[in-house]
Design a protein around this motif. Structure first.
Motif, PDB file in Angstrom:
ATOM      1  N   LEU A  43       0.812  -1.216   0.000  1.00  0.00           N
ATOM      2  CA  LEU A  43       0.000   0.000   0.000  1.00  0.00           C
ATOM      3  C   LEU A  43       0.843   1.262   0.000  1.00  0.00           C
ATOM      4  CD1 LEU A  43      -2.733  -1.113   2.544  1.00  0.00           C
ATOM      5  CD2 LEU A  43      -3.072  -0.669   0.113  1.00  0.00           C
ATOM      6  N   SER A  44       2.057   1.167   0.588  1.00  0.00           N
ATOM      7  CA  SER A  44       2.893   2.364   0.702  1.00  0.00           C
ATOM      8  C   SER A  44       3.952   2.449  -0.392  1.00  0.00           C
ATOM      9  CB  SER A  44       3.594   2.369   2.070  1.00  0.00           C
ATOM     10  OG  SER A  44       4.473   1.262   2.179  1.00  0.00           O
ATOM     11  N   ILE A  48       1.697  -0.586  -6.014  1.00  0.00           N
ATOM     12  CA  ILE A  48       0.258  -0.380  -6.209  1.00  0.00           C
ATOM     13  C   ILE A  48      -0.105   1.033  -5.772  1.00  0.00           C
ATOM     14  CG2 ILE A  48      -0.434  -2.795  -6.029  1.00  0.00           C
ATOM     15  CD1 ILE A  48      -1.110  -2.342  -3.124  1.00  0.00           C
ATOM     16  N   SER A  49       0.751   1.972  -6.108  1.00  0.00           N
ATOM     17  CA  SER A  49       0.530   3.352  -5.697  1.00  0.00           C
ATOM     18  C   SER A  49      -0.757   3.893  -6.311  1.00  0.00           C
ATOM     19  CB  SER A  49       1.707   4.231  -6.130  1.00  0.00           C
ATOM     20  OG  SER A  49       1.872   4.175  -7.521  1.00  0.00           O
ATOM     21  N   GLU A  54     -11.182  -1.395  -2.181  1.00  0.00           N
ATOM     22  CA  GLU A  54     -11.526  -2.485  -3.085  1.00  0.00           C
ATOM     23  C   GLU A  54     -10.628  -2.551  -4.320  1.00  0.00           C
ATOM     24  OE1 GLU A  54     -13.675  -5.905  -3.771  1.00  0.00           O
ATOM     25  OE2 GLU A  54     -13.662  -4.568  -2.033  1.00  0.00           O
ATOM     26  N   PRO A  55     -10.214  -1.403  -4.892  1.00  0.00           N
ATOM     27  CA  PRO A  55      -9.303  -1.498  -6.045  1.00  0.00           C
ATOM     28  C   PRO A  55      -8.009  -2.237  -5.725  1.00  0.00           C
ATOM     29  CG  PRO A  55     -10.255   0.679  -5.941  1.00  0.00           C
ATOM     30  CD  PRO A  55     -10.661  -0.014  -4.671  1.00  0.00           C
ATOM     31  N   GLU A  62      -5.574  -9.593  -9.775  1.00  0.00           N
ATOM     32  CA  GLU A  62      -5.145  -9.577 -11.169  1.00  0.00           C
ATOM     33  C   GLU A  62      -3.632  -9.700 -11.308  1.00  0.00           C
ATOM     34  OE1 GLU A  62      -6.642  -6.024 -12.876  1.00  0.00           O
ATOM     35  OE2 GLU A  62      -8.757  -6.512 -12.511  1.00  0.00           O
ATOM     36  N   HIS A  63      -2.904  -9.241 -10.268  1.00  0.00           N
ATOM     37  CA  HIS A  63      -1.433  -9.248 -10.332  1.00  0.00           C
ATOM     38  C   HIS A  63      -0.843  -9.867  -9.065  1.00  0.00           C
ATOM     39  CE1 HIS A  63      -1.654  -6.539 -13.813  1.00  0.00           C
ATOM     40  NE2 HIS A  63      -2.560  -5.857 -13.129  1.00  0.00           N
TER      41      HIS A  63
END
Length: 259
Positions: A43-44, A48-49, A54-55, A62-63
């Motif tokens: 998250l940081s 996945i910035s 939910e995204p 997906e990844h």
């Protein structure tokens, strides 16, 4: 790192290293805790910035490949920090417990046990590297985890390192012997022109006990689970690394220091 095993404890061989039997419950607990930490890292991080809620779940579904990538990156980050914090303690040898170039500009730290067959195998790679590169200092940290003979050999090596200039000779003769036993240790000490009784007495020096304890604590803090283990710069190798990997790590240290 577990404390030195008692004779009744099981020692196993896995992943090119010798170590004590580990606890499955601890491993599972670590995996669960690690998953929470890795999620925070994801998250940081840039992996996945800009994603939240939910995204994030959708992205991970997906990844999924980013999870092991993040775990590896997080582990390396923590290892770098721990090695940096303990660098002086790691790279400062106990008396003469080193091999290679005393003032070598690159230091390899090895945690080893003289009863470990993988350490014996790795010693050949180290000998080759030190013979080709005269600017490497090998600091040997005794980690006698495989039983009473391991501890006798470690204490003997440290006594020789503290009271004579023949540590390197003892170190290599131990690994060149076919097996480890108190009788073999005594014979090697005699071959070096030293008195086995004197060395045995010196081996009970509180400073030597403190050194072994310090090595166990260092290994535990770094998350090492067996021998051999190597630290080169910020890189930690567990098990037999191999000549090419060791040489490459040394080259990277030199490249980094030249910038």
């Amino acid at each position: 790192m577990p404390d030195m095993p008692q004779p009744t404890e099981e020692v196993r061989v896995e992943n090119n290293s010798c170590h004590k039997k580990s606890c499955l419950c601890s491993a599972l607990a670590g995996a669960v805790g690690g998953g929470v930490v890795v999620l925070g890292y994801l998250l940081s991080s840039h992996l996945i910035s800009g994603k939240s809620g939910e995204p994030v779940r959708d992205y991970l579904m997906e990844h999924p490949e980013v999870i092991p990538q993040a775990m590896e990156a997080l582990q390396q980050r923590e290892t770098d920090k721990l090695v940096s914090q303990n660098r002086t303690a790691l790279e400062t040898p106990f008396a003469g417990a080193w091999d290679g170039a005393e003032k070598g500009r690159v230091t390899i730290v090895e945690f080893s046990d003289y009863a470990c067959g993988f350490c014996r195998k790795a010693n050949g790679d180290l000998n080759r590297l030190l013979s080709e590169d005269k600017d490497i200092r090998l600091v040997i940290r005794q980690l006698p985890i495989l039983g009473p003979d391991s501890e006798i050999a470690a204490r003997t090596a440290l006594a020789i390192a503290k009271n004579s200039s023949k540590f390197s000779e003892f170190h290599h003769q131990i690994y060149n012997s076919k097996h480890l036993s108190p009788e073999v240790i005594v014979d090697i000490v005699k071959s070096l022109g030293l008195n086995p009784q004197d060395i045995a007495k010196q081996g009970s020096d509180p400073a030597i006990t403190q050194e072994i304890t310090k090595n166990i604590l260092l290994a535990r803090e770094l998350g090492l689970t067996g021998t051999p283990a190597f630290i080169i710069g910020d890189k930690v190798f567990s098990g037999v690394a191999g000549y090419d990997a060791l040489k490459e790590a040394v080259a990277k240290i030199r490249e980094k220091s030249s910038k």
